[in-house]
Design an enzyme around this catalytic site. Structure first.
Site, PDB file in Angstrom:
ATOM      1  N   SER A  56       0.831  -1.198   0.000  1.00  0.00           N
ATOM      2  CA  SER A  56       0.000   0.000   0.000  1.00  0.00           C
ATOM      3  C   SER A  56       0.876   1.263   0.000  1.00  0.00           C
ATOM      4  CB  SER A  56      -0.955  -0.043   1.200  1.00  0.00           C
ATOM      5  OG  SER A  56      -2.034   0.843   1.050  1.00  0.00           O
ATOM      6  N   ASP A 101      -1.642  13.669  13.259  1.00  0.00           N
ATOM      7  CA  ASP A 101      -1.745  15.035  12.725  1.00  0.00           C
ATOM      8  C   ASP A 101      -1.066  15.148  11.364  1.00  0.00           C
ATOM      9  OD1 ASP A 101      -3.204  16.000  14.891  1.00  0.00           O
ATOM     10  OD2 ASP A 101      -1.406  16.562  16.018  1.00  0.00           O
ATOM     11  N   HIS A 139      -7.260  -6.457   0.829  1.00  0.00           N
ATOM     12  CA  HIS A 139      -6.121  -5.553   0.732  1.00  0.00           C
ATOM     13  C   HIS A 139      -4.868  -6.081   1.435  1.00  0.00           C
ATOM     14  CE1 HIS A 139      -4.022  -1.813   0.211  1.00  0.00           C
ATOM     15  NE2 HIS A 139      -4.039  -1.506   1.500  1.00  0.00           N
TER      16      HIS A 139
END
Length: 298
Positions: free
Chosen positions: A115, A217, A278
């Site tokens: 990924s 963040d 996945h």
């Protein structure tokens, strides 16, 4: 002629300065070495996906190391035990891996990436092809982006950020994971509880503080950078051997992408593992390992 010469000099200087900037911003990645025998071939570097860590690949790394290979599993920046950084783009992630390869004196490793880690590996191969002997990209495409990546993960990151660990600082990591599990289940994002254990593995201690090991963040701020493959790299080519492995129940590598993939990776092969989604390497490790083993031995 003098003007052309000056333009060429400026271009060369710009390219050198760009490379220096990328490597100056590179961080030292936390990593774990499995095996130390290189008689079976080139070493292997393994890169996990978004919200993953090198721990997710522990069993598979041991299997690959059994092929008499040195296997290095790394935590990508802003994940696991690697440093947190305010920036998170594929050129920077690739520069981190390049720095790791240099620091460990790895000679042209094969690079396996899942990924986000797969796109990091592609970026490294396209920008520093001399460092990569072979590339295996797991359930990710440089051509298209699956809808779930854009729809699910931003919402998941928001739900993870909403978990307040302030009352868990005297708890064990196991207890904190139980607390977070209930919070995430109540969000409705994991209707049957499936996949939540993978997310909970991100909870641990950084210093004396229990919480998410990943830098949520930065991942939220740079989510567009994660979800899209750099457009500028699509005009480059890596001429080495490349294997794309997809899950046939996943939509991360549509079969229709193969022409676009071969425009960037001319020697690319595309194989699907039946009955998995996945996380191909975790859902059917035996079939995945067989594909990896066959490709590395060529």
């Amino acid at each position: 002629m003098k003007a052309i010469h000056r333009q060429r000099q400026c271009l060369i200087l710009w390219r050198i300065s760009t490379i220096k900037v990328l490597h100056r911003s590179a961080v030292d990645l936390a990593h774990k070495i499995h095996g130390d025998n290189e008689s079976g071939g080139a070493p292997v570097v393994v890169l996990h996906g978004l919200l993953g860590s090198k721990r997710n690949w522990e069993s598979m790394c041991k299997m690959i190391a059994s092929l008499n290979r040195k296997v290095v599993a790394a935590d990508i920046r802003n994940h696991g035990e690697s440093p947190h950084n305010s920036s998170h783009t594929y050129p920077e992630l690739a520069a981190d891996v390049s720095k790791l390869i240099d620091s460990l004196a790895l000679k042209q490793p094969a690079v396996i990436g899942h990924s986000m880690g797969g796109r990091t590996a592609m970026t490294l191969a396209l920008t520093e092809p001399q460092k990569v002997s072979k590339l295996i990209a797991v359930d990710i495409s440089p051509v298209s982006t699956a809808g779930i990546l854009n729809d699910f993960f931003p919402k998941l990151i928001d739900q993870m950020k909403a978990v307040d660990f302030s009352g868990q600082q005297k708890s064990t990591v196991t207890q904190a994971r139980g607390f977070a599990r209930q919070k995430l289940l109540s969000s409705g994002m994991f209707a049957d509880g499936g996949g939540i254990q993978f997310i909970l593995m991100n909870i641990g201690k950084r210093g004396d503080t229990i919480g998410w090991m990943c830098n949520l963040d930065a991942l939220k701020q740079h989510f567009t950078d994660i979800a899209t493959f750099p457009e500028a790299l699509k005009s480059k080519q890596y001429d080495g051997p490349v294997l794309f492995i997809g899950g046939d129940q996943s939509n991360y590598i549509p079969p229709s992408d193969i022409d676009g993939i071969r425009g960037i990776f001319p020697k690319a092969e595309l194989q699907y593992v039946k009955g998995v989604g996945h996380n191909v390497h975790a859902e059917d490790p035996r079939s995945f390992f067989q594909l990896v083993s066959n490709f590395l031995s060529k």
